[in-house]
Each structure stands twice: as C-alpha cells, then as structure tokens.
Design a protein around this motif. Structure first.
Motif, short mmCIF file in Angstrom:
data_model
loop_
_atom_site.label_atom_id
_atom_site.label_comp_id
_atom_site.label_asym_id
_atom_site.label_seq_id
_atom_site.Cartn_x
_atom_site.Cartn_y
_atom_site.Cartn_z
N GLY A 1 0.76 -1.26 0.10
CA GLY A 1 0.07 0.03 0.14
C GLY A 1 0.86 1.16 0.13
O GLY A 1 0.20 2.42 0.28
N ALA A 2 2.16 1.11 -0.39
CA ALA A 2 2.85 2.42 -0.20
C ALA A 2 2.86 3.00 -1.63
O ALA A 2 2.56 2.35 -2.78
CB ALA A 2 4.46 1.79 -0.02
N ASN A 3 2.67 4.33 -1.69
CA ASN A 3 2.59 5.01 -3.01
C ASN A 3 4.16 5.64 -3.25
O ASN A 3 4.12 6.34 -4.39
CB ASN A 3 1.72 6.06 -3.00
CG ASN A 3 1.72 7.30 -1.77
OD1 ASN A 3 2.64 7.42 -1.18
ND2 ASN A 3 0.68 8.16 -1.62
N GLY A 4 5.11 5.37 -2.52
CA GLY A 4 6.34 5.99 -2.69
C GLY A 4 7.52 4.94 -2.13
O GLY A 4 7.10 4.01 -1.38
N VAL A 5 8.63 5.07 -2.77
CA VAL A 5 9.85 4.12 -2.24
C VAL A 5 11.10 5.23 -2.44
O VAL A 5 11.18 5.82 -3.16
CB VAL A 5 10.11 3.04 -3.31
CG1 VAL A 5 11.23 2.57 -3.08
CG2 VAL A 5 9.02 2.24 -3.22
N VAL A 6 11.60 5.19 -1.09
CA VAL A 6 12.81 6.18 -0.97
C VAL A 6 14.23 5.19 -1.11
O VAL A 6 14.17 4.32 -0.17
CB VAL A 6 12.99 6.70 0.26
CG1 VAL A 6 14.14 7.77 0.48
CG2 VAL A 6 11.72 7.92 0.64
N ILE A 7 14.71 5.44 -2.23
CA ILE A 7 15.99 4.48 -2.26
C ILE A 7 16.99 4.81 -1.34
O ILE A 7 17.59 6.17 -0.99
CB ILE A 7 16.77 4.65 -3.68
CG1 ILE A 7 15.55 4.53 -4.77
CG2 ILE A 7 17.95 3.97 -3.93
CD1 ILE A 7 15.25 3.01 -4.88
N VAL A 8 17.58 4.21 -0.57
CA VAL A 8 18.71 4.49 0.51
C VAL A 8 19.78 3.72 0.31
O VAL A 8 20.90 4.07 0.86
CB VAL A 8 18.03 4.01 2.05
CG1 VAL A 8 16.95 4.79 2.38
CG2 VAL A 8 17.86 2.60 2.03
N GLY A 9 20.04 2.97 -0.64
CA GLY A 9 21.44 2.27 -0.92
C GLY A 9 21.23 1.33 -2.25
O GLY A 9 20.22 0.75 -2.26
N THR A 10 22.25 1.15 -2.89
CA THR A 10 22.68 0.11 -3.90
C THR A 10 23.79 -0.53 -3.80
O THR A 10 24.67 0.01 -3.14
CB THR A 10 22.32 0.63 -5.43
OG1 THR A 10 23.47 1.55 -5.61
CG2 THR A 10 21.04 1.38 -5.72
N ASP A 11 24.17 -1.80 -4.22
CA ASP A 11 25.13 -2.54 -4.16
C ASP A 11 25.34 -3.35 -5.51
O ASP A 11 24.42 -3.98 -5.79
CB ASP A 11 25.34 -3.41 -2.78
CG ASP A 11 26.65 -3.84 -2.30
OD1 ASP A 11 27.76 -3.24 -2.98
OD2 ASP A 11 26.73 -4.81 -1.80
N ASN A 12 26.54 -3.55 -5.91
CA ASN A 12 26.97 -4.43 -7.01
C ASN A 12 27.79 -5.54 -6.29
O ASN A 12 28.50 -5.52 -5.37
CB ASN A 12 27.86 -3.91 -7.83
CG ASN A 12 27.15 -2.49 -8.63
OD1 ASN A 12 26.01 -2.64 -8.64
ND2 ASN A 12 28.01 -1.66 -8.84
N LYS A 13 27.26 -6.81 -6.71
CA LYS A 13 28.16 -7.89 -6.48
C LYS A 13 28.68 -8.94 -7.56
O LYS A 13 27.85 -9.09 -8.49
CB LYS A 13 27.30 -8.94 -5.48
CG LYS A 13 26.61 -8.37 -4.31
CD LYS A 13 27.23 -8.83 -2.85
CE LYS A 13 26.72 -8.28 -1.88
NZ LYS A 13 27.26 -7.91 -0.58
#
Length: 136
Positions: free
Chosen positions: A90-102
């Motif tokens: 039910g969220a209408n937004g997403v705040v990106i807090v981090g990404t990572d590459n493996k």
C-alpha cells in the motif's frame, strides 16, 4: 568435464539463489496499489509515513525470470521489484537508501589439474516504502 560442472553449478545457483525481494514492516500497511502508482524518491518528501524496509536483487527468479547483462538493466529490475513490493504493502512511494553491486565467482580444479572459473553479476537495492500524504 570440469567446465560443464561449473556451468551447471552456476545455473543452479542462479535458479535456486536468494529470493530477490523481502521486506520488514515498520509501520502500518495499507490496501495494495498498482506498481505504476509508486513514485521513486531520492529523499523523503515533506509529509509521509513509513510502511516497510524493502530489499531487492536483480538475480533470476522463477516468478519473475530475467537474464540481464548490463548494470543499468539490473538496476531497472531492482527498481521494478521495489515498486511491486511497495505497492503490495500500500505504499505510494519508495525512498532509495542504497544500492550495491556483487560479482559472484567460482573456481574449479579438476582431477587432472585443469582450472576453470565462471562468474555472474548482481545488483541490490535497499529502500523504504512510504505513504506520501497529499496536501489538499
């Protein structure tokens, strides 16, 4: 023979690998929305409520099969999966807090001393699912 075993092992790891999406509820979930209604934010908007912490990966999944080669296509898959999971909550937004590459690599040495290796890459994203309160 060792190379064939490596390739089979790599394919099995990719197919069985980790579940590409998970969440932890930290607020109150709402009725599900369409993923197209979920907006991506790089920072928190003015008025919102936290719903959940979400992790997503770009790896292959039976429910959502994708074989991706570029880092951008992997990031697009991560964003898509974050939005789908947020919408379910039910969220209408997403705040990106981090990404990572493996980069996952395997090395094998057969009984004759022949070495072989294989690798595959994966992208991960961490986000906070939020409900943005519209001002009237």
């Amino acid at each position: 023979m060792g190379m064939k075993k490596s390739i089979v092992l790599l394919i099995v790891m990719m197919l069985v690998g980790c579940v590409p999406v998970s969440h932890i509820i930290v607020g109150e979930a709402r009725d599900p929305l369409s993923p197209s209604q979920v907006k991506i934010y790089s920072d928190f908007p003015e008025d919102y409520k936290k719903i959940a912490l979400i992790d997503a990966g770009s790896n292959f999944a039976f429910k959502d099969p994708a074989i991706l080669f570029t880092w951008q296509s992997k990031m697009n898959k991560v964003i898509e999966r974050l939005k789908i999971e947020a919408a379910k909550l039910g969220a209408n937004g997403v705040v990106i807090v981090g990404t990572d590459n493996k980069i996952h690599q395997t090395f094998n040495l057969d009984k004759d001393g022949n070495a072989s290796s294989s690798s595959y890459t994966e992208k991960f994203g961490k986000a906070i699912a939020i409900y943005v309160i519209e001002k009237k």
